[in-house]
Design a protein around this motif. Structure first.
Motif, PDB file in Angstrom:
ATOM      1  N   ASN A 309       4.841  18.170 -15.901  1.00  0.00           N
ATOM      2  CA  ASN A 309       3.424  17.863 -16.110  1.00  0.00           C
ATOM      3  C   ASN A 309       3.091  17.665 -17.581  1.00  0.00           C
ATOM      4  O   ASN A 309       2.164  16.953 -17.921  1.00  0.00           O
ATOM      5  CB  ASN A 309       2.548  18.961 -15.504  1.00  0.00           C
ATOM      6  CG  ASN A 309       2.515  18.854 -13.992  1.00  0.00           C
ATOM      7  OD1 ASN A 309       2.813  17.780 -13.449  1.00  0.00           O
ATOM      8  ND2 ASN A 309       2.204  19.945 -13.312  1.00  0.00           N
ATOM      9  N   ILE A 310       3.876  18.326 -18.452  1.00  0.00           N
ATOM     10  CA  ILE A 310       3.635  18.144 -19.877  1.00  0.00           C
ATOM     11  C   ILE A 310       4.313  16.882 -20.393  1.00  0.00           C
ATOM     12  O   ILE A 310       3.697  16.060 -21.066  1.00  0.00           O
ATOM     13  CB  ILE A 310       4.129  19.374 -20.667  1.00  0.00           C
ATOM     14  CG1 ILE A 310       3.271  20.592 -20.331  1.00  0.00           C
ATOM     15  CG2 ILE A 310       4.094  19.102 -22.166  1.00  0.00           C
ATOM     16  CD1 ILE A 310       3.799  21.880 -20.915  1.00  0.00           C
ATOM     17  N   GLN A 311       5.597  16.720 -20.059  1.00  0.00           N
ATOM     18  CA  GLN A 311       6.388  15.682 -20.720  1.00  0.00           C
ATOM     19  C   GLN A 311       6.363  14.335 -20.007  1.00  0.00           C
ATOM     20  O   GLN A 311       6.494  13.294 -20.648  1.00  0.00           O
ATOM     21  CB  GLN A 311       7.856  16.132 -20.824  1.00  0.00           C
ATOM     22  CG  GLN A 311       8.059  17.464 -21.520  1.00  0.00           C
ATOM     23  CD  GLN A 311       8.003  17.329 -23.027  1.00  0.00           C
ATOM     24  OE1 GLN A 311       7.747  16.251 -23.542  1.00  0.00           O
ATOM     25  NE2 GLN A 311       8.241  18.420 -23.727  1.00  0.00           N
ATOM     26  N   CYS A 312       6.238  14.332 -18.702  1.00  0.00           N
ATOM     27  CA  CYS A 312       6.430  13.085 -17.979  1.00  0.00           C
ATOM     28  C   CYS A 312       5.137  12.546 -17.377  1.00  0.00           C
ATOM     29  O   CYS A 312       4.958  11.338 -17.235  1.00  0.00           O
ATOM     30  CB  CYS A 312       7.445  13.253 -16.853  1.00  0.00           C
ATOM     31  SG  CYS A 312       8.840  14.312 -17.285  1.00  0.00           S
ATOM     32  N   GLY A 320       4.155  11.101  -9.823  1.00  0.00           N
ATOM     33  CA  GLY A 320       5.331  10.293 -10.129  1.00  0.00           C
ATOM     34  C   GLY A 320       5.248   8.845  -9.724  1.00  0.00           C
ATOM     35  O   GLY A 320       6.264   8.140  -9.698  1.00  0.00           O
ATOM     36  N   TYR A 321       4.052   8.349  -9.463  1.00  0.00           N
ATOM     37  CA  TYR A 321       3.930   6.958  -9.009  1.00  0.00           C
ATOM     38  C   TYR A 321       3.821   5.952 -10.165  1.00  0.00           C
ATOM     39  O   TYR A 321       3.520   4.797  -9.941  1.00  0.00           O
ATOM     40  CB  TYR A 321       2.734   6.803  -8.072  1.00  0.00           C
ATOM     41  CG  TYR A 321       3.031   7.325  -6.678  1.00  0.00           C
ATOM     42  CD1 TYR A 321       3.792   6.553  -5.794  1.00  0.00           C
ATOM     43  CD2 TYR A 321       2.579   8.564  -6.268  1.00  0.00           C
ATOM     44  CE1 TYR A 321       4.096   7.038  -4.529  1.00  0.00           C
ATOM     45  CE2 TYR A 321       2.868   9.049  -5.008  1.00  0.00           C
ATOM     46  CZ  TYR A 321       3.642   8.273  -4.126  1.00  0.00           C
ATOM     47  OH  TYR A 321       3.930   8.737  -2.897  1.00  0.00           O
ATOM     48  N   ALA A 326      -1.832   7.714 -19.782  1.00  0.00           N
ATOM     49  CA  ALA A 326      -1.476   6.761 -20.838  1.00  0.00           C
ATOM     50  C   ALA A 326      -1.291   5.387 -20.237  1.00  0.00           C
ATOM     51  O   ALA A 326      -1.690   4.369 -20.826  1.00  0.00           O
ATOM     52  CB  ALA A 326      -0.211   7.217 -21.548  1.00  0.00           C
ATOM     53  N   THR A 327      -0.703   5.333 -19.045  1.00  0.00           N
ATOM     54  CA  THR A 327      -0.483   4.046 -18.387  1.00  0.00           C
ATOM     55  C   THR A 327      -1.810   3.388 -18.034  1.00  0.00           C
ATOM     56  O   THR A 327      -2.032   2.208 -18.305  1.00  0.00           O
ATOM     57  CB  THR A 327       0.331   4.262 -17.103  1.00  0.00           C
ATOM     58  OG1 THR A 327       1.513   4.966 -17.438  1.00  0.00           O
ATOM     59  CG2 THR A 327       0.673   2.940 -16.446  1.00  0.00           C
ATOM     60  N   SER A 360      18.757   9.667 -17.735  1.00  0.00           N
ATOM     61  CA  SER A 360      17.578   8.871 -18.108  1.00  0.00           C
ATOM     62  C   SER A 360      16.693   9.654 -19.055  1.00  0.00           C
ATOM     63  O   SER A 360      16.163   9.108 -20.023  1.00  0.00           O
ATOM     64  CB  SER A 360      16.764   8.501 -16.862  1.00  0.00           C
ATOM     65  OG  SER A 360      17.554   7.730 -15.999  1.00  0.00           O
ATOM     66  N   ILE A 361      16.530  10.961 -18.766  1.00  0.00           N
ATOM     67  CA  ILE A 361      15.684  11.771 -19.653  1.00  0.00           C
ATOM     68  C   ILE A 361      16.358  11.928 -21.017  1.00  0.00           C
ATOM     69  O   ILE A 361      15.744  11.751 -22.063  1.00  0.00           O
ATOM     70  CB  ILE A 361      15.419  13.169 -19.055  1.00  0.00           C
ATOM     71  CG1 ILE A 361      14.840  13.043 -17.644  1.00  0.00           C
ATOM     72  CG2 ILE A 361      14.490  13.970 -19.941  1.00  0.00           C
ATOM     73  CD1 ILE A 361      14.654  14.374 -16.951  1.00  0.00           C
TER      74      ILE A 361
END
Lengths: 413, 449
Positions: A309-312, A320-321, A326-327, A360-361
């Protein structure tokens, strides 16, 4: 009275003095009733009733002031709206770009300022002030007008002087005299005119220089009156410096030291030794880890959710969609460079083994930046775990739920 | 010029006013007290400008402002001086609209005070911005260099507009009122220099009926515009505080309470200046005890309003049920700044109550004493509001106790120097009583009116 141009003397009018304000008002209406047209009264203070006696029409000043006030108000409001929402919009504390209450104070002040300026300058302009070299002010008796003198000036050109005198005498004047002005005196001296012209020419030089410099380019640096922070006494990257023997401002890493955050612990290697680079489908197909390299626990899941919830979530969204804040903002601003984050529920992502998501991370994928410097390996694995749980949650059937919990789930529906 | 001395009884009355007022600037030498005062006050002014130079070179760190009290004496002084100005506009505009004829003998004086006070006020926020040389960035002007506009939603910008409008309108009002009187000085001038300079100021005024007609209309319009303006100025100054979210600042009572306080302090300043001036310049017949008494009544009224506002603030803090608000007020009265709070209360609430007694309303020196207390109290009011709230912000770890530096103190003293210097120059060189206005409302010696 005709202009006695030969002697260069012009008659301004017949000036009569009166003893007080009442007598002046009375005299003014009397003289005017006798048919004189060009009559003016002079007094040390405004006298009520004199306007009617002289037939002075009300001034248009209030209308000018009204227009100025309204105009100033509209301009101020429009200006605030345009500057703060169109030309230079920025959000402060989530407040709206434009809202009436916040913009009223400035509108109000500008309104008052423009109305007051017009009241002041309009009064002067309508009165033809400033006006220096008034012929009346050269008359010694008249100077009492600003002290205790009350005067009438009749300057009807066509009427004989005698007739005016008589009328004024009948109106109760205490003194009567003819005021003249020499034409010579009323002219501006020639040297003064030349002086003014020369001064005006000199005054044009700076604006002309600025105008000619506009739009041109120059190799020289800008002139700085105040340096502020444009030039700072510090060494920047890639610049030379005499301070060190090697002549470089930048310092190479000292041998045998580890930079902050650069330490790789032995225990990490188990995770990080996973092949990091290479694309699936190339010659060497990656062998991704399919198992978590540690025991999976509840607390690891909690940690994973919190970190996710903080980083992604800002980019990928909490579910997660690919629709994080930001998007949403970036898409609203229609910035062409923004790639919408992949939905974590897309088929190809769901099929990825845990090691690939970990990768990926760690190293980033295409447009997504790498997070290995910000997220510890343990946390990365925790996030992977949570991502896996998220993926499962979005594609689950009742059969995926443990048998003993199916009933409670049904009940809560 | 033989006729000059002759004249009706009515004319003698007008002549008397002219003589009394013009004599002040026309006599070859002012009283000795004037010289002593101007030497003293102008040296303080020089000190002020010296300190401003020092501040510009060294930076605002020469003041005591520091975390968490970033707004300290400079803002206190600013609000103090702006407030002082309000009485001038009130006298010249509001009392004019209400046809209070007694204002004519004090309005010029009070307007001058407004302008000088606003000048003193303007200095403090001006140098507080840090990089003084960029003060023009406050103005909304199109600029390629900045490529941006000021934020019109900020109370600090409202303040810039309010104070600059106030200064300009007051200056126009003052100057316009003075044009006919400058013409009087021009027409009485005995030297070429005086004639030229006053002539320049009088703009060729002749006192024709048409001039007067437009002049009176313009004066009325300016008064009508200045009235809402003066109320808006301190309202907007109070927004600097009220629109923020600090306990003790974020209250809706601020605008009316600030305006009342401004009028209160302004009238106190008028009396403080007027009493010695009428004595030294022999204006006791023009500025009578009645004028002074009227002003003390206004002080009594506004002082009581201010006291009421102090009470209401406490009530609302309690009634709101907001702990932070309650703490802010208890801290004001009993915290580390309790001494300032109680100075404020005794000077602002208790001392004006003396004006219930006729003796205090009619004895000039007693008035001056009370008024000086009022001015001290009003300075402390702004200090209490600004500093107590800031020194106890939301983060107890950053709480602090504000201490002024010598520069703070000397600059404030210096601003008084500047104020008095301007004032003394005004008294010596300009018509300090609005002669034409006094004459216009005078009984002209005729029974019918």
């Amino acid at each position: 009275m005709s202009d006695e141009t030969k002697k260069e003397i012009r008659v301004v009018g017949v000036l009569a003095q009166f003893s007080g304000k009442q007598t002046l008002v009375k005299a003014a209406s009397e003289v005017r009733s006798k048919g004189f047209k060009d009559v003016e009264a002079y007094s040390p203070f405004p006298i009520h009733g004199i306007d009617g006696a002289l037939g002075i029409r009300p001034t248009i000043l209030p209308w000018l002031v009204l227009i100025a006030g309204l105009g100033g108000g509209v301009l101020a409001m429009a200006g605030q709206w345009w500057t703060n929402t169109v030309d230079y919009p920025y959000i402060i504390s989530g407040k709206p770009m434009f809202s009436l209450p916040a913009n009223i104070p400035v509108t109000f002040e500008v309104m008052i300022l423009s109305a007051a300026s017009v009241a002041f300058t309009g009064m002067l302009a309508l009165n033809r002030l400033p006006r220096f070299g008034q012929p009346l002010l050269r008359n010694n008796r008249f100077l009492r007008v600003t002290d205790d003198g009350f005067f009438l000036l009749v300057s009807d050109d066509e009427v004989a002087e005698e007739k005016i005198r008589q009328a004024l005498e009948e109106a109760g004047a205490t003194d009567i005299e003819v005021v003249t002005e020499s034409v010579e005196e009323s002219k501006i001296p020639v040297p003064l005119v030349y002086g003014a012209v020369i001064l005006a020419c000199f005054a044009l030089i700076p604006p002309l220089m600025i105008a000619s410099a506009r739009g041109t380019t120059s190799q020289k640096p800008r002139l700085h009156t105040w340096f502020d922070m444009d030039f700072q006494p510090k060494l920047k990257t890639q610049t030379p410096s005499n301070l060190f023997a090697d002549g470089r401002a930048m310092r190479p890493r000292i041998k045998g030291t580890v930079r902050r955050g650069g330490l790789v612990k032995d225990t990490d290697t188990g995770y990080t030794s996973i092949p990091a680079v290479g694309t699936p489908g190339g010659d060497s197909v990656q062998e991704w880890k399919v198992e978590f390299p540690m025991e999976v626990t509840d607390s690891m899941m909690d940690r994973g959710r919190q970190r996710f919830n903080i980083q992604c979530a800002v980019c990928h969204g909490k579910a997660g969609y690919g629709n994080g804040l930001a998007t949403i903002r970036a898409l609203e601003l229609q910035q062409g460079t923004w790639i919408q984050p992949t939905s974590l529920h897309a088929d190809h992502v769901r099929q990825q083994p845990v090691g690939q998501i970990f990768n990926s991370i760690t190293n980033g994928v295409r447009k997504m930046p790498a997070y290995k410097d910000q997220i510890t390996p343990e946390d990365r694995w925790a996030i992977v775990l949570y991502v896996k749980a998220l993926q499962l949650s979005q594609n689950a059937t009742l059969e995926d739920v443990p048998a003993d919990m199916r009933e409670t789930l049904k009940a809560s529906e | 010029m033989a006729t000059i001395a002759s004249g009706s009884h009515e004319q003698d009355l007008y002549r008397d006013v002219t003589e009394r007022v013009c004599k002040i600037t026309e006599r070859p030498k002012p009283p000795r007290a004037w010289y002593i005062a101007i030497v003293f006050s102008s040296s303080l002014t020089v000190m002020l400008f010296g300190l401003i130079g020092y501040l510009i070179v060294k930076g605002v760190g020469v003041w005591g402002n520091n975390a968490p009290v970033f707004w300290a004496w400079p803002i206190v002084n600013f609000v103090f001086w702006v407030g002082i100005g309000h009485a001038g506009t009130l006298i010249s505009a509001i009392l004019f609209l209400f046809r209070q004829d007694w204002r004519t003998s004090i309005n010029r004086f009070a307007e001058a005070m407004t302008i000088f006070a606003v000048m003193c006020a303007g200095i403090f926020p001006g140098i507080h911005i840090g990089r003084v040389w960029f003060v023009y960035w406050l103005a909304p002007y199109p600029s390629q260099h900045l490529a941006m506009w000021p934020n019109f939603r900020s109370p600090l910008l409202w303040d810039v507009f309010a104070v600059s409008t106030y200064a300009s309108v007051s200056a126009m009002f003052w100057y316009m009122g003075m044009i006919p009187d400058l013409a009087t000085l021009r027409d009485r001038a005995t030297t070429k220099t005086r004639q030229f300079l006053y002539g320049l100021g009088a703009l060729g005024w002749t006192g024709s009926a048409r001039e007067w007609s437009r002049y009176e209309k313009a004066y009325m319009l300016l008064a009508a515009l200045a009235t809402p303006l003066v109320l808006s100025v301190h309202t907007i100054v109070s927004f600097d505080f009220a629109v923020s979210q600090l306990p003790g600042w974020h209250t809706t009572i601020f605008p009316p309470y600030f305006v009342a306080g401004a009028v209160f302090s302004g009238f106190a300043m008028v009396i403080t200046l007027m009493v010695p001036a009428r004595r030294f310049f022999g204006l006791k017949d023009l500025v009578t005890i009645k004028h002074l008494e009227n002003m003390t009544k206004i002080i009594l009224a506004t002082g009581t309003m201010v006291g009421f506002a102090y009470g209401i603030e406490f009530f609302i803090a309690w009634y709101s049920g907001v702990r932070y608000e309650q703490f802010a007020f208890i801290n004001r009265a009993f915290g580390p700044y309790a001494w300032a709070y109680w100075i404020m209360v005794s000077c602002n609430v208790i001392s004006p109550q003396l004006f219930w007694f006729k003796k205090f309303r009619t004895t000039p020196w007693l008035m001056v004493v009370v008024c000086i207390f009022v001015n001290i109290g009003m300075w402390f009011e702004r200090f209490v509001i600004t500093v107590t709230s800031l020194s106890r912000d939301f983060l107890p770890s950053s709480w602090g106790y504000f201490k002024p530096t010598a520069v703070d103190v000397l600059m404030f003293i210096g601003s008084f120097g500047m104020f008095f210097t301007l004032f003394l120059l005004f008294c010596r060189y300009l018509p300090i009583v609005a002669m034409s206005e006094v004459k216009a409302v005078m009984d002209d010696g005729h029974d019918h009116h």
